[in-house]
Design an enzyme around this catalytic site. Structure first.
Site, PDB file in Angstrom:
ATOM      1  N   LYS A   1      54.467  26.739  42.462  1.00 31.29           N
ATOM      2  CA  LYS A   1      55.742  27.570  41.828  1.00 31.29           C
ATOM      3  C   LYS A   1      55.754  28.967  41.934  1.00 31.29           C
ATOM      4  CE  LYS A   1      56.639  23.228  40.263  1.00 31.29           C
ATOM      5  NZ  LYS A   1      55.714  22.854  38.827  1.00 31.29           N
TER       6      LYS A   1
ATOM      7  N   ASP B   1      61.113  40.622  46.988  1.00 32.66           N
ATOM      8  CA  ASP B   1      60.027  42.572  47.979  1.00 32.66           C
ATOM      9  C   ASP B   1      58.711  42.535  47.365  1.00 32.66           C
ATOM     10  OD1 ASP B   1      62.289  43.213  49.050  1.00 32.66           O
ATOM     11  OD2 ASP B   1      62.623  44.639  47.442  1.00 32.66           O
TER      12      ASP B   1
ATOM     13  N   HIS C   1      54.879  20.656  45.049  1.00 30.97           N
ATOM     14  CA  HIS C   1      54.742  21.401  43.198  1.00 30.97           C
ATOM     15  C   HIS C   1      54.837  22.840  42.902  1.00 30.97           C
ATOM     16  CE1 HIS C   1      52.855  20.737  38.535  1.00 30.97           C
ATOM     17  NE2 HIS C   1      54.603  19.765  39.156  1.00 30.97           N
TER      18      HIS C   1
END
Length: 543
Positions: free
Chosen positions: A220, A225, A218
């Site tokens: 995110k 870079d 889950h």
């Protein structure tokens, strides 16, 4: 073969999360009993790892306000975090709060196009619409330029998704990424995390639509870079258009980016690897998540994650020494601390849970906490701390119409009603305890939108701007704490401009809300059927 298939169809036809709960508990006990007979590995960094079922900390209220600032710039009120978990000192001017789905989407496309060395993306899934295809096209363009040596010959792209959610349907996250794997095999990696709890009979019987309820990847994180976006938003069109979430962009913060790049790589190492022919394999020497021994898998995965945490602590000390040496020459004040918080209870890691509990415990009468979750489903420990500590709380959750499950078919369509029931139980408990002057519940409203924001803003006494925020994937609910892989960051800042950004974000979200009162639950659309009330305890554990 006909008889077993008929039995499986029968099970699927009557399947519900209740049956999943029964099978999950049976499966857990069976496999864990087997695994205990085989022993377990030595744990690393034991204070950050999970006991079987930790009790909430004893509540002790702080006295007075935060006190003076330390010489290192970290507000003394939160210095304990730097003693327990990795901490990175950055200029607050490098942090930008993104306010809308479109800002989030445009920032990701710009990040991919400008990347020279690495693109790292971790999400629950990648959608299959036009906007998602444009993201894939951006990755293809960047990889093609790198391959032709025009811009960045060393560019690598790594994508981490959940296996169950990313494999659902004929056209899915995997098929969206296959062309990139086929054309840029040496530059591209797609990892699909599979929970070790979905195995055996449970894996055979649970339908594809519901198998993600057992546990998912889950996290995110979207990294380009040395810049990184931390969010609760998935890679799907609604999250780019009309599904409100939270998003923070940290630009040119290499130590933070390195940590999350290492974290995603570590999870990828014990995940299934997508191949150009759409098959999946495990890396050599890694324990299979559902075919191998569960305890062996969890121990190996836990060791790999804690190596990342240990390395971050080493980098933290190096950065502190370097900061002292360069402080006189620096033109930018490092007035902000970033604390990465990881929660992976299936692997025995509970850093985020420990920090969140401590924050709620220490939130005394001199503090105000604005807490939001798209799915109002606080764990018992969190709820107890909210109700029994002295801080002022304003809790924002989705109204039924902006709940992501509103209008869904089947059992999922009852989820908004279940959250109405949970909210009413909480509201009644607040009044029973006489806490209604201190604890307030709000509902978010916005036509044609859904609400998925989560996190908190922490205001110390006498301050009109927050000095701390939590932002990332956790929802403060049972699944976030016990079932899924989660990550967020705590930002502690003395930078007034950043504090103002956080204040604006908080006020903008709450401006679209109404406070819950007795009359709220008297509205016709707040009626909850008896069967929904009966299954709500199960829904709390699986959704």
């Amino acid at each position: 073969m006909a008889a077993p298939m008929t039995w499986r169809r029968l099970v699927h036809s009557v399947y519900s999360p209740a049956i999943a709960g029964v099978f999950s508990r049976i499966s857990d006990r069976f496999f864990r009993a087997q695994d205990r007979r085989r022993g377990s590995a030595m744990l690393l960094l034991a204070p950050l790892l999970a006991p079987a079922e930790p009790a909430p900390r004893h509540i002790s209220r702080p006295t007075g306000s935060a006190g003076p600032q330390g010489s290192d710039g970290l507000c003394s009120h939160f210095r304990w975090m730097a003693e327990q978990i990795p901490a990175f000192r950055v200029p607050g001017a490098h942090i930008q709060i993104l306010m809308s789905p479109d800002q989030f989407y445009q920032a990701m496309k710009a990040g991919i196009r400008s990347a020279q060395r690495r693109v790292v993306m971790a999400s629950l899934y990648l959608g299959t619409g036009q906007l998602e295809q444009e993201l894939v096209d951006c990755m293809e363009e960047a990889l093609q330029h790198a391959k032709e040596n025009r811009r960045s010959p060393d560019l690598k792209v790594s994508v981490l998704l959940d296996y169950t959610r990313g494999s659902r349907g004929q056209i899915n996250s995997r098929t969206m990424l296959l062309p990139l794997l086929q054309h840029f095999t040496s530059q591209m990696r797609v990892s699909l995390y599979h929970t070790p709890d979905l195995r055996g009979l449970l894996r055979l019987l649970v339908p594809q639509r519901f198998n993600e309820t057992i546990g998912v990847q889950h996290i995110k994180v979207y990294l380009f870079d040395d810049s990184v976006i931390i969010s609760g938003a998935n890679l799907s069109d609604s999250y780019f258009t009309n599904r409100q979430d939270r998003y923070v962009l940290l630009e040119n913060c290499r130590e933070v980016a390195d940590f999350f790049s290492d974290l995603v790589e570590a999870v990828g190492d014990f995940s299934l690897q997508l191949q150009p022919d759409n098959s999946v394999t495990m890396q050599d020497g890694m324990v299979h998540p559902y075919k191998g021994n569960r305890e062996d898998f969890s121990a190996a995965a836990r060791k790999r994650i804690m190596e990342v945490v240990s390395l971050a602590r080493v980098r933290q000390h190096q950065q502190l020494r370097r900061s002292r040496e360069e402080e006189a020459r620096s033109e930018e004040e490092e007035d902000t601390w970033v604390f990465p918080l990881v929660q992976m209870k299936p692997l025995g890691i509970r850093m985020d849970e420990q920090v969140t509990q401590r924050l709620l415990t220490d939130a005394g009468p001199d503090s105000t906490v604005f807490l939001t979750s798209g799915y109002f489903n606080l764990t018992r420990a969190y709820m107890r701390l909210v109700l029994e500590t002295g801080a002022n709380y304003h809790i924002l959750t989705a109204s039924p119409e902006v709940n992501g499950f509103f209008g869904a078919k089947g059992v999922a369509g009852a989820i908004p009603a279940a959250y109405i029931h949970i909210a009413r139980q909480f509201y009644n408990r607040v009044y029973q305890l006489g806490q209604q002057e201190r604890v307030h519940l709000h509902e978010y409203h916005r036509p044609q939108w859904t609400f998925h924001a989560k996190g908190l803003w922490y205001y110390l006494w006498g301050q009109d701007r927050p000095c701390l925020t939590l932002i990332g994937s956790p929802n403060f609910g049972y699944r976030s704490v016990h079932r899924d892989l989660e990550a967020q960051i705590a930002i502690v800042t003395e930078n007034e401009a950043l504090q103002s950004q956080l204040q604006e974000e908080q006020e903008t979200l709450y401006r679209r809300s109404t406070e819950v009162s007795d009359s709220t639950f008297q509205q016709p659309n707040r009626y909850v059927k008896l069967w929904v009330k009966l299954v709500t305890p199960l829904i709390k554990n699986f959704f």
